[in-house]
Design a protein around this motif. Structure first.
Motif, PDB file in Angstrom:
ATOM      1  N   PRO B  18     -23.781 -29.440   7.474  1.00  0.00           N
ATOM      2  CA  PRO B  18     -24.759 -30.451   7.050  1.00  0.00           C
ATOM      3  C   PRO B  18     -24.181 -31.853   7.202  1.00  0.00           C
ATOM      4  O   PRO B  18     -22.968 -32.063   7.059  1.00  0.00           O
ATOM      5  CB  PRO B  18     -24.984 -30.112   5.567  1.00  0.00           C
ATOM      6  N   THR B  20     -25.174 -36.094   6.338  1.00  0.00           N
ATOM      7  CA  THR B  20     -26.075 -37.089   5.755  1.00  0.00           C
ATOM      8  C   THR B  20     -25.696 -38.474   6.232  1.00  0.00           C
ATOM      9  O   THR B  20     -24.527 -38.862   6.147  1.00  0.00           O
ATOM     10  CB  THR B  20     -26.045 -37.039   4.216  1.00  0.00           C
ATOM     11  N   ARG B  22     -26.600 -42.595   5.854  1.00  0.00           N
ATOM     12  CA  ARG B  22     -27.152 -43.497   4.834  1.00  0.00           C
ATOM     13  C   ARG B  22     -27.575 -44.821   5.461  1.00  0.00           C
ATOM     14  O   ARG B  22     -26.861 -45.389   6.285  1.00  0.00           O
ATOM     15  CB  ARG B  22     -26.131 -43.752   3.747  1.00  0.00           C
ATOM     16  N   TYR B  64     -34.580 -32.248  10.434  1.00  0.00           N
ATOM     17  CA  TYR B  64     -34.181 -33.419   9.648  1.00  0.00           C
ATOM     18  C   TYR B  64     -34.977 -33.472   8.339  1.00  0.00           C
ATOM     19  O   TYR B  64     -36.153 -33.122   8.319  1.00  0.00           O
ATOM     20  CB  TYR B  64     -34.455 -34.713  10.401  1.00  0.00           C
ATOM     21  N   LEU B  75     -31.918 -41.994   3.021  1.00  0.00           N
ATOM     22  CA  LEU B  75     -30.938 -41.031   3.510  1.00  0.00           C
ATOM     23  C   LEU B  75     -31.573 -40.079   4.512  1.00  0.00           C
ATOM     24  O   LEU B  75     -32.692 -39.593   4.297  1.00  0.00           O
ATOM     25  CB  LEU B  75     -30.367 -40.215   2.347  1.00  0.00           C
ATOM     26  N   THR B  77     -30.810 -36.472   6.421  1.00  0.00           N
ATOM     27  CA  THR B  77     -29.947 -35.289   6.364  1.00  0.00           C
ATOM     28  C   THR B  77     -30.281 -34.331   7.485  1.00  0.00           C
ATOM     29  O   THR B  77     -31.458 -34.015   7.719  1.00  0.00           O
ATOM     30  CB  THR B  77     -30.102 -34.570   5.007  1.00  0.00           C
ATOM     31  N   GLU B  79     -29.722 -30.677   8.078  1.00  0.00           N
ATOM     32  CA  GLU B  79     -29.373 -29.553   7.202  1.00  0.00           C
ATOM     33  C   GLU B  79     -28.301 -28.668   7.820  1.00  0.00           C
ATOM     34  O   GLU B  79     -27.398 -28.188   7.156  1.00  0.00           O
ATOM     35  CB  GLU B  79     -30.615 -28.724   6.904  1.00  0.00           C
TER      36      GLU B  79
END
Lengths: 110, 113
Positions: B18, B20, B22, B64, B75, B77, B79
């Protein structure tokens, strides 16, 4: 679904020459934006066109919008090397979203 | 300067992990966007947000997810990252003063190996 088509996708021109980049779009919209991207960099806003017949000019670049023809043009006058970049048009699709063209990569040669 | 930062700026990750990304803005504008940029495809919208907890899908949203729990942070992400998600990701904001002109962050280059 809104489609935005730019042409040409690649443009090589000599300094001092004039040329036009075209942006066609498929559904009704009266708001269009032009952005510039230098290699390896982010995008920056160039022009905001908010109505039919809108024309904006900044230095050697002039953008216009014809909403009836669903066409915007970005005209380059007497090109200089500093204008080498990729230019994107983006058409407002509603709800705060815009759809971008694939970009026109301009190279100005001495 | 619209006060947009992205982190990280560069990331290399392995398939299946995963990730992430920002996006942070300093001026509390309502609209925020995530795009990916790939050669030959221009910018494609992944997700966007029109307020805290208000998000919607773009044209390439599969794989996403996004969250916006504060006005200033959006954010993105992945997965379970795949090699097809190798790309440059741009965050943007729109000031929403009569137009949706967008201001872009510096970008995040993500490589999935």
């Amino acid at each position: 679904e809104l489609k935005v088509e730019q042409n040409p996708l690649f443009l090589s021109m000599q300094e001092g020459k004039n040329y036009t980049i075209y942006c066609n779009y498929s559904t009704t919209s009266d708001r269009l934006y032009w952005y510039r991207q230098d290699p390896g960099k982010s995008l920056e806003s160039l022009f905001v066109l908010l109505s039919n017949g809108a024309v904006k000019q900044e230095g050697r670049l002039m953008a216009s919008l014809d909403t009836k023809a669903r066409l915007s043009t970005l005209h380059i006058t007497a090109a200089v090397h500093d204008l080498s970049a990729t230019y994107f048009c983006a058409v407002e699709a509603g709800n705060g979203k815009s759809t971008f063209g694939d970009g026109t990569t301009l190279t100005v040669k001495p | 300067d619209a006060g947009i930062t992205q982190s990280p700026r560069h990331k290399v990750t392995e398939t299946g992990t995963p990730v992430t990304l920002r996006c942070h803005q300093t001026e509390n504008h309502r609209y925020m966007y995530w795009y990916r940029q790939d050669p030959g495809h221009g910018l494609r919208l992944i997700h966007y947000s029109y307020g805290v907890k208000d998000t919607d899908k773009g044209e390439v949203s599969d794989g996403y997810s996004v969250s916006r729990s504060k006005t200033e942070d959006f954010l993105l992400t992945l997965e379970s990252a795949t090699s097809s998600q190798t790309s440059v990701y741009f965050c943007a904001i729109s000031i929403d003063l009569g137009s949706y002109e967008q201001y872009f962050g510096p970008g995040t280059r993500l490589t999935v190996t």
